[in-house]
Design a protein around this motif. Structure first.
Motif, PDB file in Angstrom:
ATOM      1  N   ASN A  30       0.833  -1.203   0.000  1.00  0.00           N
ATOM      2  CA  ASN A  30       0.000   0.000   0.000  1.00  0.00           C
ATOM      3  C   ASN A  30       0.872   1.259   0.000  1.00  0.00           C
ATOM      4  O   ASN A  30       0.580   2.224  -0.715  1.00  0.00           O
ATOM      5  CB  ASN A  30      -0.947   0.003   1.194  1.00  0.00           C
ATOM      6  CG  ASN A  30      -2.016  -1.047   1.074  1.00  0.00           C
ATOM      7  OD1 ASN A  30      -2.264  -1.588  -0.003  1.00  0.00           O
ATOM      8  ND2 ASN A  30      -2.651  -1.360   2.190  1.00  0.00           N
ATOM      9  N   THR A  31       1.941   1.248   0.794  1.00  0.00           N
ATOM     10  CA  THR A  31       2.863   2.391   0.825  1.00  0.00           C
ATOM     11  C   THR A  31       3.479   2.599  -0.555  1.00  0.00           C
ATOM     12  O   THR A  31       3.567   3.719  -1.046  1.00  0.00           O
ATOM     13  CB  THR A  31       3.966   2.168   1.878  1.00  0.00           C
ATOM     14  OG1 THR A  31       3.330   2.082   3.160  1.00  0.00           O
ATOM     15  CG2 THR A  31       4.976   3.300   1.884  1.00  0.00           C
ATOM     16  N   ARG A  32       3.884   1.513  -1.192  1.00  0.00           N
ATOM     17  CA  ARG A  32       4.475   1.591  -2.532  1.00  0.00           C
ATOM     18  C   ARG A  32       3.468   2.158  -3.543  1.00  0.00           C
ATOM     19  O   ARG A  32       3.807   2.997  -4.366  1.00  0.00           O
ATOM     20  CB  ARG A  32       4.946   0.209  -2.988  1.00  0.00           C
ATOM     21  CG  ARG A  32       5.663   0.256  -4.310  1.00  0.00           C
ATOM     22  CD  ARG A  32       6.051  -1.157  -4.758  1.00  0.00           C
ATOM     23  NE  ARG A  32       6.747  -1.118  -6.013  1.00  0.00           N
ATOM     24  CZ  ARG A  32       6.164  -0.972  -7.197  1.00  0.00           C
ATOM     25  NH1 ARG A  32       4.853  -0.841  -7.272  1.00  0.00           N
ATOM     26  NH2 ARG A  32       6.886  -0.937  -8.297  1.00  0.00           N
ATOM     27  N   ILE A  33       2.225   1.699  -3.469  1.00  0.00           N
ATOM     28  CA  ILE A  33       1.179   2.194  -4.377  1.00  0.00           C
ATOM     29  C   ILE A  33       1.010   3.698  -4.185  1.00  0.00           C
ATOM     30  O   ILE A  33       0.929   4.456  -5.153  1.00  0.00           O
ATOM     31  CB  ILE A  33      -0.159   1.459  -4.137  1.00  0.00           C
ATOM     32  CG1 ILE A  33      -0.040   0.002  -4.591  1.00  0.00           C
ATOM     33  CG2 ILE A  33      -1.307   2.166  -4.853  1.00  0.00           C
ATOM     34  CD1 ILE A  33      -1.212  -0.874  -4.160  1.00  0.00           C
ATOM     35  N   ARG A  34       0.971   4.143  -2.942  1.00  0.00           N
ATOM     36  CA  ARG A  34       0.769   5.561  -2.659  1.00  0.00           C
ATOM     37  C   ARG A  34       1.954   6.418  -3.109  1.00  0.00           C
ATOM     38  O   ARG A  34       1.776   7.550  -3.535  1.00  0.00           O
ATOM     39  CB  ARG A  34       0.504   5.761  -1.174  1.00  0.00           C
ATOM     40  CG  ARG A  34      -0.861   5.249  -0.761  1.00  0.00           C
ATOM     41  CD  ARG A  34      -1.102   5.384   0.731  1.00  0.00           C
ATOM     42  NE  ARG A  34      -2.451   4.956   1.061  1.00  0.00           N
ATOM     43  CZ  ARG A  34      -2.742   4.039   1.972  1.00  0.00           C
ATOM     44  NH1 ARG A  34      -1.776   3.463   2.674  1.00  0.00           N
ATOM     45  NH2 ARG A  34      -3.990   3.703   2.194  1.00  0.00           N
ATOM     46  N   ARG A  35       3.157   5.894  -3.017  1.00  0.00           N
ATOM     47  CA  ARG A  35       4.350   6.667  -3.380  1.00  0.00           C
ATOM     48  C   ARG A  35       4.679   6.624  -4.864  1.00  0.00           C
ATOM     49  O   ARG A  35       5.070   7.622  -5.450  1.00  0.00           O
ATOM     50  CB  ARG A  35       5.565   6.154  -2.609  1.00  0.00           C
ATOM     51  CG  ARG A  35       5.563   6.530  -1.165  1.00  0.00           C
ATOM     52  CD  ARG A  35       6.841   6.078  -0.503  1.00  0.00           C
ATOM     53  NE  ARG A  35       6.806   6.374   0.924  1.00  0.00           N
ATOM     54  CZ  ARG A  35       7.579   5.803   1.803  1.00  0.00           C
ATOM     55  NH1 ARG A  35       8.472   4.898   1.434  1.00  0.00           N
ATOM     56  NH2 ARG A  35       7.489   6.119   3.071  1.00  0.00           N
ATOM     57  N   LYS A  36       4.567   5.429  -5.463  1.00  0.00           N
ATOM     58  CA  LYS A  36       5.080   5.241  -6.818  1.00  0.00           C
ATOM     59  C   LYS A  36       4.033   4.815  -7.835  1.00  0.00           C
ATOM     60  O   LYS A  36       4.352   4.620  -9.004  1.00  0.00           O
ATOM     61  CB  LYS A  36       6.184   4.169  -6.801  1.00  0.00           C
ATOM     62  CG  LYS A  36       7.368   4.538  -5.952  1.00  0.00           C
ATOM     63  CD  LYS A  36       8.404   3.447  -5.980  1.00  0.00           C
ATOM     64  CE  LYS A  36       9.596   3.831  -5.113  1.00  0.00           C
ATOM     65  NZ  LYS A  36      10.619   2.780  -5.111  1.00  0.00           N
ATOM     66  N   GLY A  37       2.808   4.617  -7.408  1.00  0.00           N
ATOM     67  CA  GLY A  37       1.790   4.129  -8.333  1.00  0.00           C
ATOM     68  C   GLY A  37       1.567   2.648  -8.145  1.00  0.00           C
ATOM     69  O   GLY A  37       2.343   1.964  -7.493  1.00  0.00           O
ATOM     70  N   GLY A  38       0.515   2.169  -8.737  1.00  0.00           N
ATOM     71  CA  GLY A  38       0.105   0.798  -8.475  1.00  0.00           C
ATOM     72  C   GLY A  38       0.288  -0.154  -9.617  1.00  0.00           C
ATOM     73  O   GLY A  38      -0.690  -0.677 -10.137  1.00  0.00           O
TER      74      GLY A  38
END
Length: 153
Positions: A30-38
């Motif tokens: 979820n953190t990765r999705i919020r920072r870099k896209g999903g």
């Protein structure tokens, strides 16, 4: 992303260690999705917001999605194994408390609708055309994967 793998426990559901690991991995994703896209392994991810069916606590789960028109998305309750993933049970238990989070769009309240019959078959064809691996996963399972349409409320 979510698995219902059992870790050292007895019974039909995941053990305590497995649940802890699953939640930790979900939080990282979820953190990765919020920072870099999903986008992971060529698949688009969203963050599915549900309420725990027993606890009532908020849950956030990264889930693969497929476009289904404007302001409409398809998700597949694959989750690996022969049991539905926890997020699916939460979604069905509290359909009025569901939202999705998309990169660059924020959190959007949605209404889930499980597809059946011909409607499911059409959606399944679109899913497996976009990601043939889902057909392979389905063949290995004893259950039919539910396909859910999420529509903006």
């Amino acid at each position: 992303m979510t698995q219902n793998a059992q870790a050292g426990g007895h019974g039909s559901g995941p053990g305590t260690l497995s649940r802890w690991f699953q939640r930790r991995m979900n939080a990282r994703t979820n953190t990765r999705i919020r920072r870099k896209g999903g986008r992971v392994m060529g698949m688009d991810l969203l963050i599915l917001h549900t309420k725990g069916r027993r606890s009532g606590q908020p849950r956030e789960t990264p889930v693969t999605w497929f476009p289904d028109g404007e302001d409409t998305w398809l998700v597949v309750a694959s989750g690996g194994g022969n049991a539905h993933p926890d997020w699916y049970a939460n979604l069905m238990a509290h359909p009025g408390d569901v939202a999705i989070e998309l990169p660059g769009r924020g959190t959007v309240p949605v209404r889930p609708h499980r597809l059946d019959g011909g409607e499911r078959e059409q959606a399944w064809q679109r899913v497996t055309t976009a990601q043939p691996r889902y057909e392979k996963y389905q063949r290995k399972s004893k259950r039919e994967y539910p396909v859910i349409r999420l529509t903006v409320r």
